[in-house]
Design an enzyme around this catalytic site. Structure first.
Site, PDB file in Angstrom:
ATOM      1  N   ARG A   1       0.854  -1.194   0.000  1.00  0.00           N
ATOM      2  CA  ARG A   1       0.000   0.000   0.000  1.00  0.00           C
ATOM      3  C   ARG A   1       0.886   1.238   0.000  1.00  0.00           C
ATOM      4  O   ARG A   1       1.954   1.249   0.634  1.00  0.00           O
ATOM      5  CB  ARG A   1      -0.910   0.028   1.241  1.00  0.00           C
ATOM      6  CG  ARG A   1      -2.066  -0.968   1.178  1.00  0.00           C
ATOM      7  CD  ARG A   1      -3.104  -0.570   0.135  1.00  0.00           C
ATOM      8  NE  ARG A   1      -4.218  -1.499   0.057  1.00  0.00           N
ATOM      9  CZ  ARG A   1      -4.333  -2.515  -0.804  1.00  0.00           C
ATOM     10  NH1 ARG A   1      -3.362  -2.734  -1.678  1.00  0.00           N
ATOM     11  NH2 ARG A   1      -5.397  -3.274  -0.812  1.00  0.00           N
TER      12      ARG A   1
ATOM     13  N   HIS B   1      -0.856  -0.007  -9.851  1.00  0.00           N
ATOM     14  CA  HIS B   1      -1.599  -0.910  -8.958  1.00  0.00           C
ATOM     15  C   HIS B   1      -2.202  -2.079  -9.747  1.00  0.00           C
ATOM     16  O   HIS B   1      -3.415  -2.326  -9.723  1.00  0.00           O
ATOM     17  CB  HIS B   1      -2.694  -0.152  -8.195  1.00  0.00           C
ATOM     18  CG  HIS B   1      -3.143  -0.860  -6.946  1.00  0.00           C
ATOM     19  ND1 HIS B   1      -3.453  -0.213  -5.774  1.00  0.00           N
ATOM     20  CD2 HIS B   1      -3.333  -2.184  -6.697  1.00  0.00           C
ATOM     21  CE1 HIS B   1      -3.831  -1.094  -4.854  1.00  0.00           C
ATOM     22  NE2 HIS B   1      -3.753  -2.310  -5.398  1.00  0.00           N
TER      23      HIS B   1
HETATM   24  P1  NDP Z   1      -1.902 -11.694   4.791  1.00  0.00           P
HETATM   25  O1  NDP Z   1      -2.839 -11.163   5.813  1.00  0.00           O
HETATM   26  O2  NDP Z   1      -2.027 -13.102   4.360  1.00  0.00           O
HETATM   27  O3  NDP Z   1      -0.396 -11.522   5.294  1.00  0.00           O
HETATM   28  C1  NDP Z   1       0.043 -10.384   5.960  1.00  0.00           C
HETATM   29  C2  NDP Z   1       1.432 -10.670   6.533  1.00  0.00           C
HETATM   30  O4  NDP Z   1       1.921  -9.457   7.118  1.00  0.00           O
HETATM   31  C3  NDP Z   1       1.408 -11.719   7.627  1.00  0.00           C
HETATM   32  O5  NDP Z   1       2.551 -12.534   7.519  1.00  0.00           O
HETATM   33  C4  NDP Z   1       1.473 -10.890   8.912  1.00  0.00           C
HETATM   34  O6  NDP Z   1       2.089 -11.560  10.006  1.00  0.00           O
HETATM   35  C5  NDP Z   1       2.367  -9.749   8.451  1.00  0.00           C
HETATM   36  N1  NDP Z   1       2.201  -8.578   9.303  1.00  0.00           N
HETATM   37  C6  NDP Z   1       1.090  -7.850   9.536  1.00  0.00           C
HETATM   38  N2  NDP Z   1       1.339  -6.855  10.390  1.00  0.00           N
HETATM   39  C7  NDP Z   1       2.645  -6.974  10.740  1.00  0.00           C
HETATM   40  C8  NDP Z   1       3.515  -6.272  11.618  1.00  0.00           C
HETATM   41  N3  NDP Z   1       3.075  -5.215  12.328  1.00  0.00           N
HETATM   42  N4  NDP Z   1       4.780  -6.694  11.736  1.00  0.00           N
HETATM   43  C9  NDP Z   1       5.235  -7.757  11.034  1.00  0.00           C
HETATM   44  N5  NDP Z   1       4.472  -8.470  10.171  1.00  0.00           N
HETATM   45  C10 NDP Z   1       3.200  -8.080  10.042  1.00  0.00           C
HETATM   46  O7  NDP Z   1      -1.997 -10.697   3.544  1.00  0.00           O
HETATM   47  P2  NDP Z   1      -1.718 -11.013   2.006  1.00  0.00           P
HETATM   48  O8  NDP Z   1      -0.402 -11.668   1.885  1.00  0.00           O
HETATM   49  O9  NDP Z   1      -2.893 -11.686   1.416  1.00  0.00           O
HETATM   50  O10 NDP Z   1      -1.673  -9.525   1.409  1.00  0.00           O
HETATM   51  C11 NDP Z   1      -0.717  -8.582   1.861  1.00  0.00           C
HETATM   52  C12 NDP Z   1      -1.031  -7.210   1.294  1.00  0.00           C
HETATM   53  O11 NDP Z   1      -0.711  -7.146  -0.080  1.00  0.00           O
HETATM   54  C13 NDP Z   1      -2.496  -6.780   1.333  1.00  0.00           C
HETATM   55  O12 NDP Z   1      -2.878  -6.352   2.635  1.00  0.00           O
HETATM   56  C14 NDP Z   1      -2.506  -5.647   0.334  1.00  0.00           C
HETATM   57  O13 NDP Z   1      -2.179  -4.436   0.988  1.00  0.00           O
HETATM   58  C15 NDP Z   1      -1.396  -6.021  -0.647  1.00  0.00           C
HETATM   59  N6  NDP Z   1      -1.925  -6.393  -1.967  1.00  0.00           N
HETATM   60  C16 NDP Z   1      -1.547  -5.655  -3.060  1.00  0.00           C
HETATM   61  C17 NDP Z   1      -2.000  -5.987  -4.308  1.00  0.00           C
HETATM   62  C18 NDP Z   1      -1.538  -5.228  -5.513  1.00  0.00           C
HETATM   63  O14 NDP Z   1      -2.040  -5.467  -6.617  1.00  0.00           O
HETATM   64  N7  NDP Z   1      -0.576  -4.338  -5.401  1.00  0.00           N
HETATM   65  C19 NDP Z   1      -2.894  -7.126  -4.531  1.00  0.00           C
HETATM   66  C20 NDP Z   1      -3.215  -7.842  -3.323  1.00  0.00           C
HETATM   67  C21 NDP Z   1      -2.737  -7.480  -2.094  1.00  0.00           C
HETATM   68  P3  NDP Z   1       1.407 -12.856  10.678  1.00  0.00           P
HETATM   69  O15 NDP Z   1       1.453 -13.924   9.613  1.00  0.00           O
HETATM   70  O16 NDP Z   1       2.276 -13.178  11.827  1.00  0.00           O
HETATM   71  O17 NDP Z   1       0.003 -12.453  11.015  1.00  0.00           O
HETATM   72  C1  OXD Z   2      -5.858  -6.030  -3.153  1.00  0.00           C
HETATM   73  C2  OXD Z   2      -5.337  -5.123  -4.144  1.00  0.00           C
HETATM   74  O1  OXD Z   2      -5.630  -5.788  -1.967  1.00  0.00           O
HETATM   75  O2  OXD Z   2      -5.683  -5.265  -5.319  1.00  0.00           O
HETATM   76  O3  OXD Z   2      -6.512  -7.036  -3.509  1.00  0.00           O
HETATM   77  O4  OXD Z   2      -4.515  -4.244  -3.839  1.00  0.00           O
END
Ligand code: NDP
Ligand code: OXD
Length: 309
Positions: free
Chosen positions: A224, A272
């Site tokens: 993000r 994006h």
């Molecule tokens: P998940 O919820 O599966 O994974 C998030 C990860 O971040 C987990 O490993 C979590 O740790 C870790 N995390 C969260 N907060 C912290 C913190 N404070 N310190 C350390 N680690 C942290 O999310 P996804 O993998 O499905 O997606 C991740 C992000 O990717 C989405 O939230 C979105 O913002 C972005 N995204 C972007 C897209 C694009 O097209 N650019 C498309 C899709 C997603 P733990 O496992 O221990 O909970």
């Molecule tokens: C998502 C994205 O979070 O597209 O799915 O960024």
């Protein structure tokens, strides 16, 4: 009773087709033509503000077609007492892994130097370096980070990952907590950000995070826009601390026409598009969540509002 589709109108037909291919009898209505408010018991939302969902007294749950739900959690029009599910979709995961692997490989194989050499008609014989000598640090080792990391490990990269809780993932060295962050970053050549945006991660891509990386490291950021302190990135590129940044997400989207990133020689801007949910693969979980919502069961991929993701 009916499902209200309040996501991007441009995608409405594709979602309707994917849902009806699995459950032809489900009644779908399309924002703003919701019909009688009392008949809506489930809503599908996405990246844009869906409108005031508090107007639906029998709404049981809300399903996002996006993986990241930070914008929805901040939206006062979304009833905060109804369960919210985020999207985990194989199509989306594969696209994100492609995006990350593409840019990691391009950096590892010195794509920018080779393209510059071609423009200068220069025969630049760069010997490929072994991926084993390249450390990739992935911030966020959830659905997307774990998949991308596993693929990179399979290609031979030295992969580290940082998350809140420690993980056991073959080929990935796992780090957690603030001490873990420092160790995860130390000397890494490529930094990938796949964190959710929460109060704990806002602004995490800053000068202090870039400092422990190897000099001339590359940033691949597809999470993000608000994770990144833009001024710190520009300073790190100017000083040589970072050599390049590939940015898919921005504080303001679309990126304003006069933004310095557009023309910066060391910044690659993608709009994006790293990954999107594909209705064909995402519809099944939406239907299952509708069933669970009606039965009062916990949703698949239900967002933990206290954690913010
Ligand atoms: P998940 O919820 O599966 O994974 C998030 C990860 O971040 C987990 O490993 C979590 O740790 C870790 N995390 C969260 N907060 C912290 C913190 N404070 N310190 C350390 N680690 C942290 O999310 P996804 O993998 O499905 O997606 C991740 C992000 O990717 C989405 O939230 C979105 O913002 C972005 N995204 C972007 C897209 C694009 O097209 N650019 C498309 C899709 C997603 P733990 O496992 O221990 O909970
Ligand atoms: C998502 C994205 O979070 O597209 O799915 O960024």
């Amino acid at each position: 009773m009916a499902i209200l589709y309040a996501d991007d109108p441009a995608d409405a037909a594709a979602w309707a087709a994917a849902i009806h291919a699995l459950e032809p009898q489900l009644e779908l209505r399309f924002w703003p033509d919701s019909g009688a408010a009392a008949e809506i018991d489930f809503a599908i939302v996405g990246g844009r503000a869906p409108g005031d969902l508090r107007a639906f007294p029998n709404l049981k749950a809300i399903q996002s077609t996006w993986a990241g739900v930070n914008h929805l959690l901040m939206d006062a029009n979304l009833p905060s007492d109804r369960p919210l599910a985020r999207m985990v979709d194989q199509g989306l995961t594969v696209s994100m892994t492609e995006f990350v692997v593409l840019h990691v490989l391009d950096s590892a194989r010195e794509g920018p130097r080779l393209r510059a050499a071609q423009r200068a008609r220069q025969w630049l014989e760069l010997n490929p370096v072994s991926p084993r000598t390249i450390t990739v640090a992935i911030l966020g080792l959830g659905t997307l980070g774990a998949d991308a990391g596993t693929r990179l490990a399979g290609l031979g990269f030295n992969v580290r990952g940082w998350s809140r809780s420690r993980k056991e993932i073959a080929g990935i060295q796992s780090f957690a907590g603030s001490d873990g962050l420092r160790d995860c970053l130390a000397g890494a050549h490529i930094l990938v950000c796949l964190l959710p945006l929460t109060e704990g991660t806002r602004g995490i891509l800053n000068g202090a995070t870039f400092a422990p990386l190897a000099r001339g490291a590359v940033l691949v950021h597809a999470a993000r826009g608000a994770h990144l302190v833009e001024a710190d990135l520009l300073a790190a590129l100017d000083s040589g601390g970072l050599s390049r940044a590939i940015l898919d997400v921005f504080a303001a989207e679309p990126l304003p026409g006069d933004h310095p990133f557009w023309k910066h020689p060391q910044v690659t801007v993608t709009p994006h598009v790293a990954a999107i949910t594909r209705p064909g693969t995402g519809a099944a979980d939406i239907i299952e969540n509708y069933r669970r919502a009606l039965a009062g069961e916990a949703l698949i991929n239900q967002v933990d509002r206290t954690k913010g993701y």
